[in-house]
Design a protein around this motif. Structure first.
Motif, PDB file in Angstrom:
ATOM      1  N   LEU A   1      -4.158   3.361  -1.057  1.00 35.46           N
ATOM      2  CA  LEU A   1      -5.303   3.933  -0.351  1.00 35.46           C
ATOM      3  C   LEU A   1      -4.811   4.666   0.889  1.00 35.46           C
ATOM      4  CD1 LEU A   1      -7.639   0.797  -0.159  1.00 35.46           C
ATOM      5  CD2 LEU A   1      -7.934   2.753  -1.663  1.00 35.46           C
ATOM      6  N   PRO A   2      -5.544   5.689   1.303  1.00 39.42           N
ATOM      7  CA  PRO A   2      -5.240   6.259   2.612  1.00 39.42           C
ATOM      8  C   PRO A   2      -5.449   5.178   3.682  1.00 39.42           C
ATOM      9  CG  PRO A   2      -6.725   7.686   1.378  1.00 39.42           C
ATOM     10  CD  PRO A   2      -6.610   6.407   0.615  1.00 39.42           C
ATOM     11  N   GLU A   3      -4.609   5.180   4.684  1.00 41.12           N
ATOM     12  CA  GLU A   3      -4.665   4.132   5.705  1.00 41.12           C
ATOM     13  C   GLU A   3      -6.027   4.060   6.387  1.00 41.12           C
ATOM     14  OE1 GLU A   3      -2.099   2.608   9.567  1.00 41.12           O
ATOM     15  OE2 GLU A   3      -1.525   4.446   8.535  1.00 41.12           O
ATOM     16  N   LEU A  35     -12.531  -0.047   5.159  1.00 37.93           N
ATOM     17  CA  LEU A  35     -12.902  -1.114   4.230  1.00 37.93           C
ATOM     18  C   LEU A  35     -12.684  -2.491   4.852  1.00 37.93           C
ATOM     19  CD1 LEU A  35     -11.390   0.407   0.994  1.00 37.93           C
ATOM     20  CD2 LEU A  35     -13.824  -0.093   1.370  1.00 37.93           C
ATOM     21  N   ARG A  36     -11.561  -2.662   5.527  1.00 41.06           N
ATOM     22  CA  ARG A  36     -11.261  -3.938   6.178  1.00 41.06           C
ATOM     23  C   ARG A  36     -12.301  -4.254   7.251  1.00 41.06           C
ATOM     24  NH1 ARG A  36      -5.754  -3.635   8.485  1.00 41.06           N
ATOM     25  NH2 ARG A  36      -6.875  -2.356   9.963  1.00 41.06           N
ATOM     26  N   ASP A  37     -12.684  -3.253   8.061  1.00 44.05           N
ATOM     27  CA  ASP A  37     -13.691  -3.459   9.097  1.00 44.05           C
ATOM     28  C   ASP A  37     -15.048  -3.813   8.487  1.00 44.05           C
ATOM     29  OD1 ASP A  37     -11.755  -2.900  10.974  1.00 44.05           O
ATOM     30  OD2 ASP A  37     -12.463  -0.843  11.346  1.00 44.05           O
TER      31      ASP A  37
END
Length: 71
Positions: free
Chosen positions: A11-13, A19-21
């Motif tokens: 995935l792009p960073e 997504l993580r947030d």
């Protein structure tokens, strides 16, 4: 989910960070959030989650180009 498989996903960073947030705000792990989002997306696209014999089936053809990378 009875059977699980491991896979590598690139995935792009910045997308990974978003997504993580979002997962954190939903009080889920990143993995759980990705699984949830994929399930919701498949339902919205009209893809059946499982048929009566347990196999995944597609009820409608998905639109879009599955590989948008340059040739």
């Amino acid at each position: 989910m009875s059977d699980e498989v491991r896979m590598t996903l690139r995935l792009p960073e910045d997308l990974r960070d978003r997504l993580r947030d979002h997962a954190k705000s939903e009080r889920r792990s990143l993995n759980s959030e990705l699984v949830y989002m994929l399930e919701v997306g498949l339902r919205a696209a009209g893809v059946d989650t499982e048929s009566s014999d347990g196999d995944s089936t597609v009820s409608v053809r998905l639109r879009g180009n599955p590989d948008s990378s340059p040739a």
